[in-house]
Design a protein around this motif. Sequence first.
Motif, mmCIF file in Angstrom:
data_model
loop_
_atom_site.group_PDB
_atom_site.id
_atom_site.type_symbol
_atom_site.label_atom_id
_atom_site.label_comp_id
_atom_site.label_asym_id
_atom_site.label_seq_id
_atom_site.Cartn_x
_atom_site.Cartn_y
_atom_site.Cartn_z
ATOM 1 N N SER A 65 0.842 -1.188 0.000
ATOM 2 C CA SER A 65 0.000 0.000 0.000
ATOM 3 C C SER A 65 0.880 1.242 0.000
ATOM 4 O O SER A 65 2.102 1.165 0.168
ATOM 5 C CB SER A 65 -0.901 0.004 1.234
ATOM 6 O OG SER A 65 -0.122 0.225 2.407
ATOM 7 N N ASP A 89 2.636 1.361 3.295
ATOM 8 C CA ASP A 89 3.752 0.404 3.319
ATOM 9 C C ASP A 89 4.976 1.003 2.632
ATOM 10 O O ASP A 89 6.087 0.955 3.146
ATOM 11 C CB ASP A 89 3.391 -0.903 2.591
ATOM 12 C CG ASP A 89 2.235 -1.652 3.220
ATOM 13 O OD1 ASP A 89 1.953 -1.463 4.413
ATOM 14 O OD2 ASP A 89 1.614 -2.442 2.479
ATOM 15 N N SER A 132 0.711 -1.675 8.874
ATOM 16 C CA SER A 132 1.752 -1.697 7.851
ATOM 17 C C SER A 132 3.032 -2.330 8.387
ATOM 18 O O SER A 132 3.649 -3.158 7.706
ATOM 19 C CB SER A 132 2.026 -0.272 7.363
ATOM 20 O OG SER A 132 3.030 -0.276 6.382
ATOM 21 N N LYS A 182 2.576 -6.078 8.575
ATOM 22 C CA LYS A 182 2.597 -6.663 7.227
ATOM 23 C C LYS A 182 4.033 -6.718 6.688
ATOM 24 O O LYS A 182 4.470 -7.749 6.166
ATOM 25 C CB LYS A 182 1.715 -5.820 6.297
ATOM 26 C CG LYS A 182 1.737 -6.267 4.848
ATOM 27 C CD LYS A 182 0.852 -5.359 4.021
ATOM 28 C CE LYS A 182 0.926 -5.680 2.554
ATOM 29 N NZ LYS A 182 0.095 -4.751 1.762
#
Length: 76
Positions: A9, A12, A42, A45
């Motif tokens: 994203s 990210d 984030s 992830k």
Amino acid sequence: MIVGGSSLSDVDRRVLDILANQLLVNKTELVRKLGSNGVGTSLDKLMNMGFVDKVESLGICYVITQQGIRAIKGDS
């Protein structure tokens, strides 16, 4: 950007860019730079993807890995 079947994203990517430039950052600094929207998610992830590691250095900080550097450069 899609890396290893997972897409990064905007948050990210911005987290990786900050870590690539500063090398060692705590979560409070990231929230200050990016706002609180999605920073924790984030980081989780990116750690699961192997792009970021958590380290102890006067508290919990985050660092970018070699795999994370390759991902933002587009080599991965």
